[in-house]
Design a protein around this motif. Structure first.
Motif, PDB file in Angstrom:
ATOM      1  N   ALA A 138      47.959 -53.306  61.937  1.00 62.33           N
ATOM      2  CA  ALA A 138      46.818 -53.285  61.020  1.00 62.33           C
ATOM      3  C   ALA A 138      45.576 -53.878  61.682  1.00 62.33           C
ATOM      4  O   ALA A 138      44.481 -53.312  61.578  1.00 62.33           O
ATOM      5  N   VAL A 139      45.743 -54.986  62.385  1.00 59.54           N
ATOM      6  CA  VAL A 139      44.597 -55.640  63.026  1.00 59.54           C
ATOM      7  C   VAL A 139      44.090 -54.820  64.211  1.00 59.54           C
ATOM      8  O   VAL A 139      42.889 -54.549  64.331  1.00 59.54           O
ATOM      9  N   ALA A 140      45.006 -54.411  65.099  1.00 61.88           N
ATOM     10  CA  ALA A 140      44.589 -53.664  66.295  1.00 61.88           C
ATOM     11  C   ALA A 140      43.959 -52.325  65.920  1.00 61.88           C
ATOM     12  O   ALA A 140      42.937 -51.936  66.500  1.00 61.88           O
ATOM     13  N   ALA A 141      44.538 -51.635  64.959  1.00 64.77           N
ATOM     14  CA  ALA A 141      43.979 -50.347  64.530  1.00 64.77           C
ATOM     15  C   ALA A 141      42.608 -50.540  63.885  1.00 64.77           C
ATOM     16  O   ALA A 141      41.717 -49.704  64.055  1.00 64.77           O
ATOM     17  N   SER A 142      42.435 -51.636  63.170  1.00 63.56           N
ATOM     18  CA  SER A 142      41.136 -51.921  62.542  1.00 63.56           C
ATOM     19  C   SER A 142      40.062 -52.261  63.577  1.00 63.56           C
ATOM     20  O   SER A 142      38.891 -51.951  63.372  1.00 63.56           O
ATOM     21  N   MET A 143      40.448 -52.885  64.659  1.00 64.60           N
ATOM     22  CA  MET A 143      39.494 -53.252  65.702  1.00 64.60           C
ATOM     23  C   MET A 143      39.106 -52.066  66.574  1.00 64.60           C
ATOM     24  O   MET A 143      38.013 -52.041  67.148  1.00 64.60           O
ATOM     25  N   PHE A 144      39.981 -51.087  66.692  1.00 63.74           N
ATOM     26  CA  PHE A 144      39.786 -49.983  67.621  1.00 63.74           C
ATOM     27  C   PHE A 144      38.470 -49.228  67.407  1.00 63.74           C
ATOM     28  O   PHE A 144      37.735 -49.001  68.380  1.00 63.74           O
ATOM     29  N   PRO A 145      38.108 -48.810  66.179  1.00 64.76           N
ATOM     30  CA  PRO A 145      36.860 -48.051  66.022  1.00 64.76           C
ATOM     31  C   PRO A 145      35.612 -48.817  66.457  1.00 64.76           C
ATOM     32  O   PRO A 145      34.714 -48.246  67.071  1.00 64.76           O
ATOM     33  N   ARG A 146      35.561 -50.116  66.178  1.00 61.29           N
ATOM     34  CA  ARG A 146      34.393 -50.910  66.573  1.00 61.29           C
ATOM     35  C   ARG A 146      34.304 -51.002  68.090  1.00 61.29           C
ATOM     36  O   ARG A 146      33.233 -50.820  68.681  1.00 61.29           O
ATOM     37  N   GLN A 179      43.501 -42.310  68.427  1.00 60.27           N
ATOM     38  CA  GLN A 179      43.216 -43.294  69.466  1.00 60.27           C
ATOM     39  C   GLN A 179      43.418 -42.686  70.851  1.00 60.27           C
ATOM     40  O   GLN A 179      42.593 -42.883  71.743  1.00 60.27           O
ATOM     41  N   GLN A 180      44.503 -41.944  71.017  1.00 59.95           N
ATOM     42  CA  GLN A 180      44.771 -41.329  72.319  1.00 59.95           C
ATOM     43  C   GLN A 180      43.672 -40.328  72.681  1.00 59.95           C
ATOM     44  O   GLN A 180      43.209 -40.290  73.822  1.00 59.95           O
ATOM     45  N   ALA A 181      43.240 -39.541  71.712  1.00 59.33           N
ATOM     46  CA  ALA A 181      42.156 -38.580  71.962  1.00 59.33           C
ATOM     47  C   ALA A 181      40.867 -39.302  72.331  1.00 59.33           C
ATOM     48  O   ALA A 181      40.128 -38.870  73.228  1.00 59.33           O
ATOM     49  N   ALA A 182      40.594 -40.414  71.665  1.00 58.13           N
ATOM     50  CA  ALA A 182      39.384 -41.185  71.976  1.00 58.13           C
ATOM     51  C   ALA A 182      39.455 -41.742  73.390  1.00 58.13           C
ATOM     52  O   ALA A 182      38.452 -41.728  74.118  1.00 58.13           O
ATOM     53  N   ARG A 200      36.301 -41.357  61.762  1.00 58.09           N
ATOM     54  CA  ARG A 200      37.580 -40.876  61.229  1.00 58.09           C
ATOM     55  C   ARG A 200      38.683 -41.904  61.458  1.00 58.09           C
ATOM     56  O   ARG A 200      39.509 -42.150  60.588  1.00 58.09           O
ATOM     57  N   LEU A 201      38.702 -42.519  62.635  1.00 57.71           N
ATOM     58  CA  LEU A 201      39.698 -43.550  62.912  1.00 57.71           C
ATOM     59  C   LEU A 201      39.535 -44.741  61.962  1.00 57.71           C
ATOM     60  O   LEU A 201      40.527 -45.292  61.480  1.00 57.71           O
ATOM     61  N   ALA A 202      38.305 -45.122  61.709  1.00 55.28           N
ATOM     62  CA  ALA A 202      38.052 -46.233  60.784  1.00 55.28           C
ATOM     63  C   ALA A 202      38.551 -45.880  59.384  1.00 55.28           C
ATOM     64  O   ALA A 202      39.184 -46.710  58.711  1.00 55.28           O
ATOM     65  N   MET A 203      38.294 -44.651  58.952  1.00 53.40           N
ATOM     66  CA  MET A 203      38.747 -44.213  57.631  1.00 53.40           C
ATOM     67  C   MET A 203      40.273 -44.159  57.562  1.00 53.40           C
ATOM     68  O   MET A 203      40.880 -44.667  56.614  1.00 53.40           O
ATOM     69  N   ASP A 204      40.902 -43.570  58.567  1.00 52.12           N
ATOM     70  CA  ASP A 204      42.359 -43.478  58.584  1.00 52.12           C
ATOM     71  C   ASP A 204      43.006 -44.855  58.593  1.00 52.12           C
ATOM     72  O   ASP A 204      44.002 -45.099  57.906  1.00 52.12           O
ATOM     73  N   THR A 205      42.415 -45.764  59.350  1.00 51.06           N
ATOM     74  CA  THR A 205      42.937 -47.124  59.398  1.00 51.06           C
ATOM     75  C   THR A 205      42.781 -47.816  58.050  1.00 51.06           C
ATOM     76  O   THR A 205      43.675 -48.544  57.616  1.00 51.06           O
ATOM     77  N   GLY A 206      41.667 -47.578  57.385  1.00 50.62           N
ATOM     78  CA  GLY A 206      41.470 -48.143  56.049  1.00 50.62           C
ATOM     79  C   GLY A 206      42.514 -47.635  55.067  1.00 50.62           C
ATOM     80  O   GLY A 206      43.056 -48.406  54.267  1.00 50.62           O
ATOM     81  N   VAL A 207      42.818 -46.354  55.134  1.00 54.63           N
ATOM     82  CA  VAL A 207      43.855 -45.776  54.267  1.00 54.63           C
ATOM     83  C   VAL A 207      45.207 -46.410  54.586  1.00 54.63           C
ATOM     84  O   VAL A 207      45.962 -46.801  53.690  1.00 54.63           O
TER      85      VAL A 207
END
Length: 157
Positions: free
Chosen positions: A21-29, A107-110, A128-135
């Motif tokens: 949850a934390v790592a995925a949330s940090m990824f878009p920023r 993430q892999q595509a990015a 999109r990553l930020a939205m998916d992570t929020g969901v």
């Protein structure tokens, strides 16, 4: 035995789902930072992205223990047919699908796209990553609430 299984279930959830949850949330920023720094030759953000993606992948695999211990606990408690548990299982499956089908591939595509020239697809990818992570995080929050405040709870709460 039930308390032991429940303890393992809760520990697995904290240890596995928390880091994802934390790592995925940090990824878009960090991805946005990497795009901003891509012309300057700064690899710091890129290195962070690789680390965050690895954390998500590794802890997603470790997270498979959460439903295993959960099913064992529910079986011992005799609540496998309860509506709240079936709902929690369904939401967990949706969260896992979001992680495996949207977040990790995104993430892999990015990471793959980082070497290419800047374009609008990157911003869309980050959004999109930020939205998916929020969901994903919202689904886990609902599952956690269902596990704590469940109908027919014997805790008196």
């Amino acid at each position: 035995m039930t308390k032991f299984l429940l303890s393992l279930h809760v520990l697995a959830a904290i240890i596995a789902v928390g880091p994802v949850a934390v790592a995925a949330s940090m990824f878009p920023r960090v991805l946005r930072q990497a795009h901003d720094a891509s012309g300057a030759g700064d690899t710091s953000a890129s290195n962070q992205l690789h680390l965050l993606h690895r954390v998500c992948r590794v802890y997603a695999a470790i997270g498979m223990a959460v439903p295993v211990f959960g099913f064992a606990t529910a079986s011992n408690l005799g609540v496998l047919g309860s509506a709240w548990l079936i709902t929690a299982i369904a939401l967990t499956a949706v969260a896992a699908a979001v992680l495996m089908l949207r977040i990790l591939p995104g993430q892999q595509a990015a990471l793959t796209d980082l070497a290419e020239p800047a374009g609008t697809t990157r911003i869309i990818s980050s959004t999109r990553l930020a939205m998916d992570t929020g969901v994903f995080n919202l689904l886990w929050a609902v599952v956690t609430v269902l596990m704590i405040i469940r109908p027919g709870s014997t805790t008196g709460a």
